[in-house]
Design a protein around this motif. Structure first.
Motif, PDB file in Angstrom:
ATOM      1  N   GLY A   1      37.204  41.670  47.003  1.00 30.26           N
ATOM      2  CA  GLY A   1      38.241  41.674  46.427  1.00 30.26           C
ATOM      3  C   GLY A   1      38.879  40.127  47.129  1.00 30.26           C
ATOM      4  O   GLY A   1      37.966  38.654  46.641  1.00 30.26           O
ATOM      5  N   ALA A   2      40.419  40.636  46.978  1.00 32.65           N
ATOM      6  CA  ALA A   2      40.883  38.554  47.398  1.00 32.65           C
ATOM      7  C   ALA A   2      40.124  38.616  49.051  1.00 32.65           C
ATOM      8  O   ALA A   2      39.321  38.739  49.219  1.00 32.65           O
ATOM      9  N   GLU A   3      40.343  37.218  48.977  1.00 34.77           N
ATOM     10  CA  GLU A   3      39.665  36.900  50.404  1.00 34.77           C
ATOM     11  C   GLU A   3      40.511  35.568  50.890  1.00 34.77           C
ATOM     12  O   GLU A   3      42.141  35.020  50.502  1.00 34.77           O
ATOM     13  N   GLY A   4      41.045  35.663  52.537  1.00 34.37           N
ATOM     14  CA  GLY A   4      41.228  35.548  53.278  1.00 34.37           C
ATOM     15  C   GLY A   4      42.682  35.611  53.662  1.00 34.37           C
ATOM     16  O   GLY A   4      43.954  35.545  54.409  1.00 34.37           O
ATOM     17  N   VAL A   5      42.495  37.584  53.557  1.00 37.64           N
ATOM     18  CA  VAL A   5      43.898  38.075  53.613  1.00 37.64           C
ATOM     19  C   VAL A   5      43.434  39.130  54.624  1.00 37.64           C
ATOM     20  O   VAL A   5      42.594  39.925  54.035  1.00 37.64           O
TER      21      VAL A   5
ATOM     22  N   LEU B   1      55.244  54.793  60.413  1.00 37.16           N
ATOM     23  CA  LEU B   1      54.642  52.882  60.744  1.00 37.16           C
ATOM     24  C   LEU B   1      55.030  52.166  59.694  1.00 37.16           C
ATOM     25  O   LEU B   1      55.272  52.878  58.719  1.00 37.16           O
ATOM     26  N   LYS B   2      54.149  51.284  59.115  1.00 38.11           N
ATOM     27  CA  LYS B   2      54.172  50.474  58.259  1.00 38.11           C
ATOM     28  C   LYS B   2      52.607  49.518  58.187  1.00 38.11           C
ATOM     29  O   LYS B   2      52.378  49.322  58.969  1.00 38.11           O
ATOM     30  N   ALA B   3      52.710  49.206  56.978  1.00 35.29           N
ATOM     31  CA  ALA B   3      51.790  48.294  56.981  1.00 35.29           C
ATOM     32  C   ALA B   3      51.644  47.291  56.196  1.00 35.29           C
ATOM     33  O   ALA B   3      53.262  47.294  54.944  1.00 35.29           O
ATOM     34  N   ARG B   4      51.280  46.120  56.070  1.00 37.45           N
ATOM     35  CA  ARG B   4      51.356  44.558  55.246  1.00 37.45           C
ATOM     36  C   ARG B   4      50.360  43.676  54.853  1.00 37.45           C
ATOM     37  O   ARG B   4      49.790  43.841  55.998  1.00 37.45           O
ATOM     38  N   TYR B   5      50.294  42.920  54.048  1.00 38.47           N
ATOM     39  CA  TYR B   5      49.409  41.730  54.188  1.00 38.47           C
ATOM     40  C   TYR B   5      50.038  41.130  55.109  1.00 38.47           C
ATOM     41  O   TYR B   5      50.912  40.642  55.140  1.00 38.47           O
ATOM     42  N   LYS B   6      48.594  40.313  55.882  1.00 37.17           N
ATOM     43  CA  LYS B   6      48.760  38.713  56.286  1.00 37.17           C
ATOM     44  C   LYS B   6      47.693  38.213  55.899  1.00 37.17           C
ATOM     45  O   LYS B   6      46.535  38.342  56.053  1.00 37.17           O
ATOM     46  N   SER B   7      47.713  36.851  56.393  1.00 37.81           N
ATOM     47  CA  SER B   7      46.735  36.030  55.715  1.00 37.81           C
ATOM     48  C   SER B   7      46.427  35.794  57.407  1.00 37.81           C
ATOM     49  O   SER B   7      46.930  35.331  57.688  1.00 37.81           O
ATOM     50  N   PHE B   8      44.593  35.193  57.401  1.00 37.59           N
ATOM     51  CA  PHE B   8      44.099  34.893  57.994  1.00 37.59           C
ATOM     52  C   PHE B   8      43.182  33.501  58.132  1.00 37.59           C
ATOM     53  O   PHE B   8      42.937  32.675  58.889  1.00 37.59           O
ATOM     54  N   GLN B   9      43.769  33.013  56.749  1.00 38.07           N
ATOM     55  CA  GLN B   9      43.249  31.626  56.444  1.00 38.07           C
ATOM     56  C   GLN B   9      44.256  30.868  55.359  1.00 38.07           C
ATOM     57  O   GLN B   9      45.333  31.206  55.240  1.00 38.07           O
ATOM     58  N   ASP B  10      44.322  29.477  55.555  1.00 38.26           N
ATOM     59  CA  ASP B  10      45.342  28.944  55.184  1.00 38.26           C
ATOM     60  C   ASP B  10      45.495  28.866  53.779  1.00 38.26           C
ATOM     61  O   ASP B  10      46.418  28.934  52.816  1.00 38.26           O
ATOM     62  N   LYS B  11      44.078  29.501  52.635  1.00 38.72           N
ATOM     63  CA  LYS B  11      43.557  29.552  51.393  1.00 38.72           C
ATOM     64  C   LYS B  11      43.452  31.064  51.461  1.00 38.72           C
ATOM     65  O   LYS B  11      42.103  31.674  51.779  1.00 38.72           O
ATOM     66  N   VAL B  12      44.516  31.826  50.373  1.00 42.53           N
ATOM     67  CA  VAL B  12      44.078  33.211  50.059  1.00 42.53           C
ATOM     68  C   VAL B  12      43.560  32.887  48.481  1.00 42.53           C
ATOM     69  O   VAL B  12      44.050  32.577  47.658  1.00 42.53           O
ATOM     70  N   THR B  13      42.846  33.870  47.790  1.00 43.93           N
ATOM     71  CA  THR B  13      42.040  33.492  46.677  1.00 43.93           C
ATOM     72  C   THR B  13      42.968  34.880  46.526  1.00 43.93           C
ATOM     73  O   THR B  13      42.610  35.913  46.660  1.00 43.93           O
ATOM     74  N   ALA B  14      42.885  35.161  44.573  1.00 42.89           N
ATOM     75  CA  ALA B  14      43.719  36.309  44.147  1.00 42.89           C
ATOM     76  C   ALA B  14      42.245  37.797  44.183  1.00 42.89           C
ATOM     77  O   ALA B  14      41.381  36.966  43.783  1.00 42.89           O
TER      78      ALA B  14
END
Length: 148
Positions: free
Chosen positions: A81-85, A121-134
């Motif tokens: 799937g997506a990368e970097g998030v 509670l709550k949840a969200r996406y968070k990037s852990f790299q400077d480039k996120v792929t779809a």
């Protein structure tokens, strides 16, 4: 010498209600431009865990799942799937729930006189790299709430 073992068996201190025991939290669709750099986040999505038949006392909460390498604060999205998030689980005061780590905050599980409690509670996406792929950004986690 003598070794004395002490303890007690008690009824289960709490039950997760059927409606929140197995749930899906839809975090929505986000453009990769929402994550221009490491640490960028999406809007949070609220969810709750309802408890019943609880005894008053102290409880711990733990979420278990896969984490991206070096990021125990995030749940990893599934391979392919997506990368970097990753997915960040938080309480209402924005404190992060690290994966596979018990959190023991008395404010999280407040048992009412009726033996019921709601963990908000709550949840969200968070990037852990400077480039996120779809791609798909799904993840699974189990949770445990234990009486202490």
């Amino acid at each position: 010498g003598t070794v004395h073992f002490t303890g007690e068996l008690v009824e289960s201190a709490c039950n997760v209600t059927t409606d929140t025991k197995d749930q899906t939290v839809d975090l929505g669709r986000w453009p990769t431009s929402q994550f221009p750099s490491t640490g960028s986040v999406s809007t949070s999505k609220a969810f709750k865990i309802n408890l019943e038949n609880c005894d008053a006392g102290n409880y711990t909460i733990r979420f278990d799942g896969n984490s991206p390498a070096g990021r125990p604060d995030l749940l990893a999205v599934k391979d392919g799937g997506a990368e970097g998030v990753g997915i960040e689980v938080l309480d209402l005061s924005n404190a992060t729930f690290p994966v596979s780590q018990e959190i023991s905050d008395p404010a999280l599980v407040q048992v009412g006189d009726d033996g019921k409690a709601t963990v908000d509670l709550k949840a969200r996406y968070k990037s852990f790299q400077d480039k996120v792929t779809a791609g798909k950004a799904d993840s699974d986690a189990t949770f445990a709430i234990e009486y202490r």
